[in-house]
Design an enzyme around this catalytic site. Structure first.
Site, PDB file in Angstrom:
ATOM      1  N   LYS A 189       0.869  -1.187   0.000  1.00  0.00           N
ATOM      2  CA  LYS A 189       0.000   0.000   0.000  1.00  0.00           C
ATOM      3  C   LYS A 189       0.907   1.238   0.000  1.00  0.00           C
ATOM      4  O   LYS A 189       1.459   1.616   1.020  1.00  0.00           O
ATOM      5  CB  LYS A 189      -0.896  -0.038   1.246  1.00  0.00           C
ATOM      6  CG  LYS A 189      -1.444   1.307   1.709  1.00  0.00           C
ATOM      7  CD  LYS A 189      -2.464   1.888   0.756  1.00  0.00           C
ATOM      8  CE  LYS A 189      -2.957   3.235   1.256  1.00  0.00           C
ATOM      9  NZ  LYS A 189      -2.080   4.366   0.819  1.00  0.00           N
ATOM     10  N   GLY A 242       5.842   4.983   8.760  1.00  0.00           N
ATOM     11  CA  GLY A 242       4.990   6.170   8.707  1.00  0.00           C
ATOM     12  C   GLY A 242       4.895   6.807  10.076  1.00  0.00           C
ATOM     13  O   GLY A 242       5.787   6.652  10.915  1.00  0.00           O
ATOM     14  N   SER A 243       3.796   7.496  10.300  1.00  0.00           N
ATOM     15  CA  SER A 243       3.670   8.276  11.534  1.00  0.00           C
ATOM     16  C   SER A 243       3.247   7.405  12.715  1.00  0.00           C
ATOM     17  O   SER A 243       2.622   6.341  12.538  1.00  0.00           O
ATOM     18  CB  SER A 243       2.636   9.380  11.325  1.00  0.00           C
ATOM     19  OG  SER A 243       1.383   8.800  11.084  1.00  0.00           O
ATOM     20  N   THR A 246      -0.597   6.688  12.901  1.00  0.00           N
ATOM     21  CA  THR A 246      -1.092   5.552  12.109  1.00  0.00           C
ATOM     22  C   THR A 246      -0.605   4.239  12.723  1.00  0.00           C
ATOM     23  O   THR A 246      -1.364   3.261  12.788  1.00  0.00           O
ATOM     24  CB  THR A 246      -0.610   5.672  10.642  1.00  0.00           C
ATOM     25  OG1 THR A 246      -0.985   6.958  10.142  1.00  0.00           O
ATOM     26  CG2 THR A 246      -1.232   4.603   9.767  1.00  0.00           C
ATOM     27  N   GLY A 247       0.625   4.227  13.199  1.00  0.00           N
ATOM     28  CA  GLY A 247       1.172   3.020  13.822  1.00  0.00           C
ATOM     29  C   GLY A 247       0.290   2.512  14.959  1.00  0.00           C
ATOM     30  O   GLY A 247       0.031   1.310  15.093  1.00  0.00           O
ATOM     31  N   GLU A 265       7.989   1.173  11.821  1.00  0.00           N
ATOM     32  CA  GLU A 265       9.116   2.115  11.716  1.00  0.00           C
ATOM     33  C   GLU A 265       8.477   3.500  11.739  1.00  0.00           C
ATOM     34  O   GLU A 265       7.855   3.907  10.756  1.00  0.00           O
ATOM     35  CB  GLU A 265       9.861   1.932  10.386  1.00  0.00           C
ATOM     36  CG  GLU A 265      10.422   0.548  10.174  1.00  0.00           C
ATOM     37  CD  GLU A 265      11.736   0.325  10.882  1.00  0.00           C
ATOM     38  OE1 GLU A 265      12.325   1.299  11.384  1.00  0.00           O
ATOM     39  OE2 GLU A 265      12.167  -0.825  10.946  1.00  0.00           O
ATOM     40  N   CYS A 300      13.211  10.363   8.029  1.00  0.00           N
ATOM     41  CA  CYS A 300      12.862   9.928   9.384  1.00  0.00           C
ATOM     42  C   CYS A 300      14.025  10.100  10.355  1.00  0.00           C
ATOM     43  O   CYS A 300      13.829  10.455  11.509  1.00  0.00           O
ATOM     44  CB  CYS A 300      12.381   8.500   9.368  1.00  0.00           C
ATOM     45  SG  CYS A 300      13.539   7.385   8.577  1.00  0.00           S
ATOM     46  N   GLU A 399       7.942  15.812  16.218  1.00  0.00           N
ATOM     47  CA  GLU A 399       8.561  15.705  14.897  1.00  0.00           C
ATOM     48  C   GLU A 399       7.899  16.679  13.918  1.00  0.00           C
ATOM     49  O   GLU A 399       6.671  16.713  13.820  1.00  0.00           O
ATOM     50  CB  GLU A 399       8.389  14.281  14.372  1.00  0.00           C
ATOM     51  CG  GLU A 399       9.013  14.083  13.000  1.00  0.00           C
ATOM     52  CD  GLU A 399       8.755  12.688  12.443  1.00  0.00           C
ATOM     53  OE1 GLU A 399       7.601  12.229  12.485  1.00  0.00           O
ATOM     54  OE2 GLU A 399       9.708  12.071  11.947  1.00  0.00           O
TER      55      GLU A 399
HETATM   56  P1  NAD Z   1       1.394   8.420   7.523  1.00  0.00           P
HETATM   57  O1  NAD Z   1       1.344   7.614   8.769  1.00  0.00           O
HETATM   58  O2  NAD Z   1       0.411   9.522   7.376  1.00  0.00           O
HETATM   59  O3  NAD Z   1       1.164   7.487   6.258  1.00  0.00           O
HETATM   60  C1  NAD Z   1       1.967   6.358   6.015  1.00  0.00           C
HETATM   61  C2  NAD Z   1       1.152   5.321   5.263  1.00  0.00           C
HETATM   62  O4  NAD Z   1       0.067   4.905   6.099  1.00  0.00           O
HETATM   63  C3  NAD Z   1       0.530   5.831   3.962  1.00  0.00           C
HETATM   64  O5  NAD Z   1       0.619   4.829   2.976  1.00  0.00           O
HETATM   65  C4  NAD Z   1      -0.921   6.058   4.352  1.00  0.00           C
HETATM   66  O6  NAD Z   1      -1.798   5.926   3.253  1.00  0.00           O
HETATM   67  C5  NAD Z   1      -1.146   4.958   5.365  1.00  0.00           C
HETATM   68  N1  NAD Z   1      -2.238   5.205   6.302  1.00  0.00           N
HETATM   69  C6  NAD Z   1      -2.734   6.403   6.712  1.00  0.00           C
HETATM   70  N2  NAD Z   1      -3.766   6.220   7.581  1.00  0.00           N
HETATM   71  C7  NAD Z   1      -3.911   4.881   7.730  1.00  0.00           C
HETATM   72  C8  NAD Z   1      -4.782   4.055   8.516  1.00  0.00           C
HETATM   73  N3  NAD Z   1      -5.743   4.562   9.297  1.00  0.00           N
HETATM   74  N4  NAD Z   1      -4.624   2.714   8.448  1.00  0.00           N
HETATM   75  C9  NAD Z   1      -3.654   2.181   7.665  1.00  0.00           C
HETATM   76  N5  NAD Z   1      -2.835   2.895   6.891  1.00  0.00           N
HETATM   77  C10 NAD Z   1      -2.947   4.237   6.929  1.00  0.00           C
HETATM   78  O7  NAD Z   1       2.885   8.932   7.359  1.00  0.00           O
HETATM   79  P2  NAD Z   1       3.498   9.849   6.173  1.00  0.00           P
HETATM   80  O8  NAD Z   1       3.015  11.245   6.404  1.00  0.00           O
HETATM   81  O9  NAD Z   1       3.258   9.223   4.849  1.00  0.00           O
HETATM   82  O10 NAD Z   1       5.053   9.732   6.473  1.00  0.00           O
HETATM   83  C11 NAD Z   1       5.707  10.534   7.392  1.00  0.00           C
HETATM   84  C12 NAD Z   1       6.014   9.781   8.666  1.00  0.00           C
HETATM   85  O11 NAD Z   1       6.748   8.597   8.363  1.00  0.00           O
HETATM   86  C13 NAD Z   1       6.916  10.572   9.588  1.00  0.00           C
HETATM   87  O12 NAD Z   1       6.482  10.444  10.911  1.00  0.00           O
HETATM   88  C14 NAD Z   1       8.279   9.897   9.413  1.00  0.00           C
HETATM   89  O13 NAD Z   1       9.152  10.066  10.469  1.00  0.00           O
HETATM   90  C15 NAD Z   1       7.889   8.496   9.230  1.00  0.00           C
HETATM   91  N6  NAD Z   1       8.983   7.747   8.583  1.00  0.00           N
HETATM   92  C16 NAD Z   1       9.664   6.828   9.334  1.00  0.00           C
HETATM   93  C17 NAD Z   1      10.715   6.104   8.777  1.00  0.00           C
HETATM   94  C18 NAD Z   1      11.463   5.055   9.575  1.00  0.00           C
HETATM   95  O14 NAD Z   1      12.147   4.236   8.986  1.00  0.00           O
HETATM   96  N7  NAD Z   1      11.369   5.030  10.883  1.00  0.00           N
HETATM   97  C19 NAD Z   1      11.074   6.328   7.446  1.00  0.00           C
HETATM   98  C20 NAD Z   1      10.369   7.291   6.722  1.00  0.00           C
HETATM   99  C21 NAD Z   1       9.311   7.982   7.304  1.00  0.00           C
END
Ligand code: NAD
Length: 495
Positions: A189, A242-243, A246-247, A265, A300, A399
């Site tokens: 996804k 991601g964030s 969402t995690g 992550e 990140c 962040e």
């Molecule tokens: P996000 O959490 O908004 O989205 C990430 C993914 O999750 C997207 O594909 C999105 O469509 C999906 N998503 C959103 N809501 C969801 C839900 N309710 N259920 C399931 N999936 C859902 O994050 P972003 O804005 O795309 O990315 C930025 C974040 O990612 C920052 O916090 C950054 O630090 C983090 N990040 C971490 C790493 C790492 O390796 N630790 C690497 C890159 C980015």
């Protein structure tokens, strides 16, 4: 070596609308609906992607499950799977420029970095795990005579991988590489704002010979597609970058459904700690500027908190600000650019809001702080430095995921450690010192998954990448990443 003219030739190339990839077929979403892709370079509609529905995500899971159950991938000889994945890596490399330019038009990363970190790193990652396929051994346990204890390593089953927009190919490959090498089926996804290059990269995977159903891609709204995958009773492993917000939802969905493995992550607020005895303060300033401002801070592990020893604070901040001022912000498709676009309008507004809040809380705006190049229609922001940030300020704790650096002075090593560890995050950190003993003490003392010493950023696929505390669990990269996608099965045999 890529020339600017080669990039310019692709700059305005027509972009076909993105479809879903389910069971080896490119198809529209079940509802026929699409989402507009807005390019951060100019705020214009670039193309559309399919707005996947719950039905599409479920169909992808069904196809991945069928592919896993009939063994069309996992039961192929390891050498055969390795050949397919090596071919995939070759195809990514052969199409690297096209993939990088497409990705930049979608997500805004500067092309110099995208060329290296996106197709370059994705191909290297796929190749690394392809090479590992026929080197994964089981074990014979040291049992008493009369019994034989075998430990088999088996693929877990169906993997759902949800990825963000900052480095879609690289992070996508960090998940797909080990998951497929271990013999699983995958549903990917991508982010709403960075799907195009991943769709193309996965199509190359099918062209290389990954069987239908083994690699599926469902684009669309995270709250629809991602949430359906997270709640599925038939997904065995959820891997996510991601964030934190969402995690948390994914962990909840796992607990409410089939208790699937859930590896996260997440974000960071990484401290880059500069001691007065750094081997070369000028070099430290230049590298630290790149460590926060490349890809407009949308990294990140970005060193978003600068902790600097009080005795060199003023001189160091001045040198870092000078290095930042020399970084060209602008056209992401120019090789001269060092800091491209902010991925989307909402993120740009959030970044600017952080700057306002920081000042309201007593921080000093030292440099930058504003949107720039607004006449392009795109989303650009000046590299921004805020000094006098206190430990509990918003900018020290939250962040930004943008080009905003928080600067705090410290008096001694103990205070540096206390400040560095004073957030909920634990992703990465940096230490600049000539004192070997201090470097090792700091590596132990920083509560993070990664520590850089006298450098910042850049480790390759051979080392694990992951966070502690609320930066996540589990690791991408290195052979350790395979553990997420393998089950151990014990066979106990009476002889
Ligand atoms: P996000 O959490 O908004 O989205 C990430 C993914 O999750 C997207 O594909 C999105 O469509 C999906 N998503 C959103 N809501 C969801 C839900 N309710 N259920 C399931 N999936 C859902 O994050 P972003 O804005 O795309 O990315 C930025 C974040 O990612 C920052 O916090 C950054 O630090 C983090 N990040 C971490 C790493 C790492 O390796 N630790 C690497 C890159 C980015």
């Amino acid at each position: 070596m890529v020339e600017q003219s080669q990039i310019d030739a692709l700059r305005d190339a027509p972009v076909t609308a993105g479809g879903l990839i389910i069971n080896g077929e490119v198809c529209p979403s079940a509802s026929g609906e699409v989402m507009e892709v807005i390019s951060p370079l100019n705020g214009q509609v670039l193309t559309t992607i399919a707005a996947g529905t719950t039905q599409d995500a479920t169909r992808a899971v069904t196809s991945a499950r069928a592919a896993f159950d009939d063994g069309r991938w996992r039961n192929q000889p390891p050498a055969a799977r390795k050949k397919v994945m090596l071919k995939w890596a070759d195809l990514i490399e052969a199409n690297a420029l096209e993939l990088a330019v497409l990705g930049v038009r979608d997500n805004g990363t500067e092309i110099g970095m995208a060329l290296k970190a996106e197709p370059g790193s994705a191909a290297a990652t796929i190749r690394y795990y392809a090479e590992a396929i026929d080197k994964i051994y089981g074990e014979i346990a040291p049992t008493a005579p009369g019994f034989l204890g075998l430990v088999h390593k088996e693929p877990v089953g169906v993997v759902a991988a949800i990825v963000p927009w900052n480095f879609p190919l690289m992070i996508g490959a960090w998940k797909m590489g080990p998951a497929l090498a271990a013999g699983n089926s995958v549903i990917l996804k991508p982010s709403e704002t960075a799907s195009l290059s991943l769709l193309r990269m996965c199509a190359l995977g099918l062209e290389a010979g990954i069987p239908a159903g083994v690699l599926n891609v469902v684009t669309g709204d995270g709250a629809v597609v991602g949430a359906t995958l997270a709640q599925s009773m038939d997904v065995d492993v959820m891997v996510f970058t991601g964030s934190g917000a969402t995690g948390r939802k994914l962990l909840e969905a796992s607990a409410r459904s089939n208790m699937k493995r859930c590896y996260l992550e997440l974000g960071g607020k990484s401290a880059n700690v500069v001691f007065a005895d750094a081997p070369n303060l000028q070099e430290a300033a230049t590298v630290s500027a790149a460590g926060i401002f490349r890809n407009s801070g949308q990294v990140c592990v970005a060193g978003s908190r600068l902790l600097v020893e009080a005795s060199v604070h003023d001189a160091f901040v001045e040198a870092l600000a000078a290095a930042a001022a020399k970084m060209t912000v602008g056209d992401p498709l120019s090789l001269a650019t060092q800091s491209g676009a902010i991925n989307n309008a909402v993120q740009l507004d959030q970044n600017l809001q952080f700057v306002e809040t920081a000042q309201a809380e007593g921080g000093t705006l030292y440099q930058g702080g504003a949107r720039t190049l607004a006449d392009t229609g795109g989303y650009y922001m000046e590299p921004t430095i805020i000094t006098d940030v206190r430990e509990t300020d918003t900018l020290a704790q939250k962040e930004v995921f943008g080009p905003v650096l928080a600067v705090t002075a410290f008096e001694d090593e103990a205070e540096a450690v206390k400040l560095a560890n004073s957030t909920d995050y634990g992703l990465a950190g940096g230490v600049w010192t000539s004192d070997l003993g201090r470097a090792h003490r700091m590596i132990r003392a920083l509560h993070t998954g990664v520590v850089h010493v006298n450098t910042y950023g850049g480790p390759d696929v051979t080392v694990p990448m992951g966070g502690v505390k609320q930066s996540g669990n589990g690791h991408d990269k290195s052979l350790h990443a395979l553990d997420k996608y393998l089950d151990l099965k014990t066979a106990w045999i009476k002889l």
